[in-house]
Enzyme design. Structure first.
Site: not given
Length: 528
Positions: A209, A423, A460
């Site tokens: 991320s 995601d 994610h």
């Protein structure tokens, strides 16, 4: 930007030794060597002078812990070795609004050091010093457990994951956008050399991320810092990706059924039955493309999902979608474009996790991580993208433009990418687009020094109907230090022995027969 919420069970207890709070003092003796220093050497290190802008706030020797004592996001870590945890702050000062700013850091220095150093990437808008373990892409055996010296930081401010008030301070905004990566990496190397009496033999960085964005940033803007980098689901163009999410929400709001008051009922934009219809439609069209119907879409490159096949032929009912829902699904997955038809963000993958709740790509009608649910039924994409392009911090933060990596590659640097196909924030195809452009810019030098892995079903950074536990860190070390270039990477389900290979994209794990829970039943195959 997505934040990983780190949940620790027991780590605080591990650090329950005496923490020395002090300022700069006399340099520590140079006899701090791995394995011999222990608690005494750690305590002495608290007096080390690291420069006029660095203040050590504590130095604590942490005893070894058994497997499962340290728990991150419900995933038990392997045994953590005894180590010296040093905490401090860089460039502490009063800034905008009278608030105190500075880059707070924590570095773990194992008693038995492997000679390796690792910078741990952050998450969300940072603001918190996460435990320096190096957990990303380690399959539960983080870098610290492998003898790495590991450093983490808050990137220059304190605050909750999505608190952007620090942007009012120029230096804090610059630190977050890019410069804290270099500052903390150099500091970590300095601390490591001072503690062990010799420099690290190899330096690495891992993150997902925001941490993935920071890894891209390091290879692009500070190519001399690291020998190997792992980039997971990078938050590399958050203005664009947030626009894509907002656009999809508006599309489904437009398709919302009317309530008794004649107004759109946003709580019914996608019912549980609708989500099941979409999931079954994706599986019907794409599941068998990998040779096995198992509720997963492994052949990502060949999945050409057609939402129109799910449209009701008459009135809306369970088992099919309304014309408005089909339109929203088609346009939302395709991604927003400006008035001239130029794409503003990449398409999203039609993967099983898009219907997940409470966090999947398709809207729920409920609140999200950024606040209350949206009721907007229109959006001016050209105006929105103009505002995004004019945001100076956004421009400095984004890492999707620069592709020239010849300095990093000429030094022998290696880089591995992974991205969950489900995601819900960042499209895996946005990362793949950058990867392809980097190939075009750098040629074989990049192709030979990089790998890209799609992780089907993964949300994610982790989670979802996925084989989301994999050890890329070990593969990266072998590549950098022994020249063993990785191909497939073994992955397993969380809490299960079931395994399956991850293949360098666009290759996928093709079922060849046998037990589908064993990786040996699959071979990496590149689609025609």
């Amino acid at each position: 930007m997505a934040m990983r919420s780190w949940k620790l069970r027991g780590y605080a207890l591990l650090c329950a030794g005496t923490a020395l709070s002090l300022g700069n003092g006399a340099p520590a003796a140079s006899s701090n060597t791995a394995g011999a220093s222990g608690g005494k050497g750690c305590a002495a290190f608290a007096a080390t002078v690291l420069g006029p802008d660095v203040r050590i706030t504590s130095a604590t020797h942490v005893a070894a812990s058994a497997k499962g004592t340290v728990d991150l996001e419900g995933m038990a870590m392997s045994a953590i070795p005894a180590h010296c945890r040093v905490e401090g702050v860089v460039n502490e000062r009063k800034g905008a609004g009278g608030k105190t700013y500075g880059i707070r850091f924590a570095i773990a220095l194992p008693d038995e050091w492997s000679g390796r150093f690792l910078l741990q990437g952050g998450g969300g808008l940072n603001g918190t010093v996460n435990p320096p373990l190096g957990p990303v892409a380690s399959d539960g055996r983080p870098a610290l457990a492998r003898g790495f010296a590991v450093i983490s930081s808050d990137s220059g401010h304190q605050g909750a994951g999505f608190d952007n008030s620090f942007m009012a301070d120029q230096r804090a905004a610059l630190d977050f956008a890019e410069s804290s990566v270099r500052t903390v990496a150099l500091l970590g190397k300095q601390v490591t050399q001072s503690y062990y009496g010799k420099p690290a033999a190899h330096s690495y960085m891992t993150g997902c991320s925001t941490g993935g964005r920071e890894g891209m940033l390091a290879s692009q803007r500070y190519p001399e810092l690291f020998d190997g980098i792992i980039v997971g689901a990078p938050a590399m163009r958050t203005g664009d990706s947030n626009l894509g999410v907002e656009y999809t929400q508006v599309l489904f709001n437009q398709a919302a059924p009317l309530g008794a008051d004649g107004k759109p009922d946003f709580t019914r934009i996608l019912t549980a039955a609708d989500r099941t219809t979409i999931l079954n439609g994706i599986l019907d069209q794409c599941d068998a493309l990998d040779g096995l119907k198992d509720g997963m879409v492994e052949n990502v490159a060949k999945c050409d999902f057609k939402p129109a096949k799910l449209q009701c032929t008459g009135e809306k009912k369970d088992g099919c979608l309304s014309a408005g829902q089909v339109r929203a699904l088609e346009l939302g997955l395709a991604g927003p474009s400006d008035k001239s038809g130029y794409p503003l963000y990449a398409r999203m993958a039609a993967d099983t996790g898009i219907v997940s709740t409470p966090m999947g790509y398709l809207p729920t009608g409920g609140p999200g991580p950024f606040g209350p649910p949206s009721t907007a039924t229109s959006i001016d994409l050209d105006a929105r993208i103009h505002a995004i392009r004019q945001d100076p911090v956004q421009r400095l933060t984004d890492t999707n433009y620069w592709t020239n990596l010849n300095t990093y590659l000429d030094r022998g640097g290696k880089i591995m990418f992974f991205h969950g196909v489900s995601d819900f924030w960042f499209s895996p195809f946005a990362t793949w687009d950058w990867y392809q452009r980097a190939q075009a810019t750098n040629g074989a030098a990049f192709t030979n020094a990089s790998r890209f892995y799609m992780v089907p079903g993964m949300l994610h950074c982790r989670g979802g109907n996925a084989y989301d536990q994999f050890d890329m860190l070990g593969k990266l070390v072998d590549w950098v230090e022994q020249g063993k270039a990785p191909q497939q990477v073994m992955a397993r389900r969380t809490g299960s022995a079931a395994s399956r290979p991850l293949c360098p994209y666009p290759a996928y794990p093709h079922y060849t027969g046998g037990d589908p829970d064993k990786a040996s039943s699959f071979t990496c195959k590149t689609p025609a």
